[in-house]
Enzyme design. Structure first.
Site, PDB file in Angstrom:
ATOM      1  N   VAL A 104       0.832  -1.212   0.000  1.00  0.00           N
ATOM      2  CA  VAL A 104       0.000   0.000   0.000  1.00  0.00           C
ATOM      3  C   VAL A 104       0.865   1.260   0.000  1.00  0.00           C
ATOM      4  O   VAL A 104       1.948   1.287   0.602  1.00  0.00           O
ATOM      5  CB  VAL A 104      -0.977  -0.018   1.212  1.00  0.00           C
ATOM      6  N   HIS A 105       0.436   2.263  -0.734  1.00  0.00           N
ATOM      7  CA  HIS A 105       1.158   3.536  -0.783  1.00  0.00           C
ATOM      8  C   HIS A 105       0.199   4.647  -1.177  1.00  0.00           C
ATOM      9  O   HIS A 105      -0.803   4.394  -1.837  1.00  0.00           O
ATOM     10  CB  HIS A 105       2.330   3.459  -1.782  1.00  0.00           C
TER      11      HIS A 105
END
Ligand SMILES: [Zn+2]
Length: 143
Positions: A104-105
């Site tokens: 996730v980013h």
């Protein structure tokens, strides 16, 4: 923690080469990296060091620091690049268009009046007027 081959958000912070990897800032649990296929100059990504696919898998400490750093990134970009707006985005899962699936980013994209519409831009790789290295030098050390 299992770290699959080929995840750049795992591999780059493990290397001791922040300049070449365009890592701008290292927090305790998250880091900031320039996107090498930017939609606009100054397109950053904030990511946890841990390889987790979605926000709810982060610990509270990771998540709090993540959004503290997102907020700090907006401040730095505002000071250094003088954008007129921002798009922030988190793509979770391949169907949502995540380029780096399973890690996730948060994307932070500075916007200026008259630049290409974001929704048009996201489907294409954009040629940016400012070289990545120049953007890196401008932003490095400002966090
Ligand atoms: Zn990863």
């Amino acid at each position: 923690m299992e770290k699959p081959e080929g995840c750049i958000l795992c591999e780059k912070p493990e290397q001791d080469n922040d300049a070449e990897n365009y890592i701008l800032y290292r927090g305790d649990r998250n880091f900031v990296i320039l996107n090498t296929y930017p939609y606009n100059p100054g397109h950053l990504m904030v990511a946890p060091y841990r390889h987790v696919a979605s926000l709810e898998e982060l610990t509270n400490e990771e998540r709090h620091e993540h959004f503290d750093i997102v907020s700090r990134s907006i401040k730095v970009l505002r000071q250094e690049l003088i954008p007129e707006g921002f798009n922030l985005g988190i793509n979770i899962g391949r169907a949502a268009g995540a380029g780096i699936v399973d890690h996730v980013h948060t994307h932070i994209v500075p916007r200026w009046q008259g630049d290409t519409n974001f929704m048009t831009v996201i489907s294409d790789v954009r040629v940016v007027p400012e070289a990545l290295a120049k953007t890196y030098q401008k932003l490095k050390g400002k966090f």
